[in-house]
Scaffold this active site. Structure first.
Site, mmCIF file in Angstrom:
data_model
loop_
_atom_site.group_PDB
_atom_site.id
_atom_site.type_symbol
_atom_site.label_atom_id
_atom_site.label_comp_id
_atom_site.label_asym_id
_atom_site.label_seq_id
_atom_site.Cartn_x
_atom_site.Cartn_y
_atom_site.Cartn_z
ATOM 1 N N ARG A 115 0.824 -1.097 -0.133
ATOM 2 C CA ARG A 115 0.132 -0.087 0.022
ATOM 3 C C ARG A 115 0.877 1.194 0.007
ATOM 4 O O ARG A 115 2.372 1.194 -0.029
ATOM 5 C CB ARG A 115 -1.025 -0.064 1.148
ATOM 6 N N ALA A 154 0.443 5.165 -2.199
ATOM 7 C CA ALA A 154 0.446 5.532 -3.746
ATOM 8 C C ALA A 154 1.819 5.279 -4.276
ATOM 9 O O ALA A 154 1.817 4.299 -5.488
ATOM 10 C CB ALA A 154 0.030 6.933 -3.925
ATOM 11 N N ARG A 179 -6.529 -0.869 -7.633
ATOM 12 C CA ARG A 179 -6.922 0.302 -6.962
ATOM 13 C C ARG A 179 -7.132 1.432 -7.778
ATOM 14 O O ARG A 179 -6.395 1.989 -8.512
ATOM 15 C CB ARG A 179 -5.527 0.643 -6.036
ATOM 16 N N GLN A 236 -3.014 2.643 9.747
ATOM 17 C CA GLN A 236 -1.897 2.656 9.276
ATOM 18 C C GLN A 236 -1.041 3.568 10.004
ATOM 19 O O GLN A 236 0.200 3.216 9.927
ATOM 20 C CB GLN A 236 -1.839 3.121 7.651
ATOM 21 N N ASP A 238 -2.576 10.569 -2.646
ATOM 22 C CA ASP A 238 -2.894 9.366 -3.572
ATOM 23 C C ASP A 238 -3.448 10.090 -4.868
ATOM 24 O O ASP A 238 -2.971 9.335 -6.004
ATOM 25 C CB ASP A 238 -3.875 8.465 -2.998
ATOM 26 N N LYS A 293 -5.703 9.499 2.532
ATOM 27 C CA LYS A 293 -6.502 8.804 3.503
ATOM 28 C C LYS A 293 -7.416 9.442 4.144
ATOM 29 O O LYS A 293 -7.201 10.463 4.642
ATOM 30 C CB LYS A 293 -5.163 8.029 4.473
#
Length: 352
Positions: A45, A47, A87, A204, A245, A256
């Site tokens: 994970r 970007a 994604r 995260q 991202d 996020k």
């Protein structure tokens, strides 16, 4: 040194981030299907790291091809489609597939499949190498900008910084985007401590950023996402910096979920709030943040924590993975080419 991802002898090796910080589980695979699943499930994970992984995943898929050169175009097109579907929000993924498509389009007609694959592998490796270099440049630009913007505070004391989600080596393969800036600022004596928001629902910030900061021996505190406004009100945060991202042409930024709330609070309290992301995260085909596709993930990510049910299975859930922070809430966008401070529509187009 954290080894988030590597590719050697046709094998992709990555650190499965779903098990951190309680277990360091490295996975090695030659299967592009397994690699796509790793991206979908957030085993890989962040970007920039998704972009790196996407490049290597395409190579795994090509290595699995057993047909003739005439059959390759249809196979390759489907492979790219499958990788891109893993994604939808992280534009770095599409940057990587576009780079490999460029190599394919430029060389397919004249090259043998063996030669074509070698050139595409070199392109995938360069995406990875570039990401490492991008992080180093971004950190330098970010620290220089912080020195300017917070010069008066730095004359009195070191700084406390807020960050969200994970933007370090685990998200990039290099030193990091926002966390890369933080690491360099710590090394140069600008930062006293880091406040890392937990980043629900997959934690995260609590699991990954806290773990990375521990590896670097950087002082930090973890907080619930909703605590940042109160800490700002109490004067406990000097600035915020997060990753991205996707960044629209006007500077609106998808990151996020929870980032927008931090940015609103920072604006209310007059605290500089920065985005740090490589140029590959900027999508100038999108005018503003309303056009950024926002992934909505499985409801069980919110209803469970590490497999433990915390709500009934029938609890209705809205689980967006990202939110969009309008550019007017940002002090600046730190890229690997420069720190862009205002006038995003013109400046971002110049550097892409």
């Amino acid at each position: 040194m954290i080894d988030a991802i590597s590719f050697q002898n046709g094998t992709l090796r990555y650190l499965d981030q779903r098990f951190l910080p309680l277990k360091e589980n490295y996975v090695a695979t030659k299967s592009h299907i397994e690699a796509i699943e790793a991206i979908k499930t957030l085993a890989v994970r962040g970007a920039p790291l998704i972009g790196v992984a996407a490049g290597y995943t395409v190579i795994l898929g090509i290595n699995a091809f057993q047909g003739s050169k005439e059959e390759f175009p249809a196979y390759f097109e489907q492979l790219i489609t499958d990788v891109e579907a893993s994604r939808p929000t992280a534009v770095n993924l599409f940057f990587a597939t576009a780079r490999l498509m460029e190599v394919y389009n430029a060389n397919y007609a004249e090259d043998s499949l063996e030669s074509l694959v070698a050139k595409m592998l070199a392109a995938a490796v360069k995406i990875h190498d570039d990401e490492i270099d991008n992080c180093d440049r971004m950190a330098r630009f970010g620290v220089d900008q912080i020195r300017k913007d917070l010069a008066s505070t730095l004359k009195k004391r070191k700084l406390t910084v807020l960050t969200h989600c994970n933007t370090g080596t685990l998200a990039t393969g290099g030193s990091g985007t926002a966390l890369g800036v933080i690491k360099l600022a710590w090394q140069e004596g600008l930062i006293e401590k880091v406040i890392t928001a937990e980043s629900r629902p997959l934690l995260q910030g609590l699991r990954l950023t806290a773990w990375e900061l521990e590896q670097e021996n950087i002082p930090f505190y973890s907080i619930s996402d909703s605590s940042s406004a109160f800490l700002m009100q109490k004067g406990m945060i000097d600035f915020g910096i997060v990753g991205a991202d996707r960044i629209a042409a006007n500077g609106d930024t998808a990151n996020k979920i929870g980032t927008y709330a931090h940015a609103v609070s920072a604006d209310r309290h007059g605290i500089p709030f920065y985005i740090a992301a490589p140029v590959s995260t900027i999508d100038i085909t999108i005018d503003n943040g309303t056009q950024i596709p926002i992934e909505e993930r499985n409801a069980d990510e919110l209803r469970t924590i590490f497999g433990t049910q915390v709500a009934t299975p029938t609890t209705p859930v809205i689980n967006y993975a990202f939110d969009v922070t309008p550019s007017e809430l940002l002090r600046g966008i730190i890229t690997d080419k420069k720190a862009v401070i205002g006038n995003y529509v013109e400046e971002l187009r110049k550097i892409v």
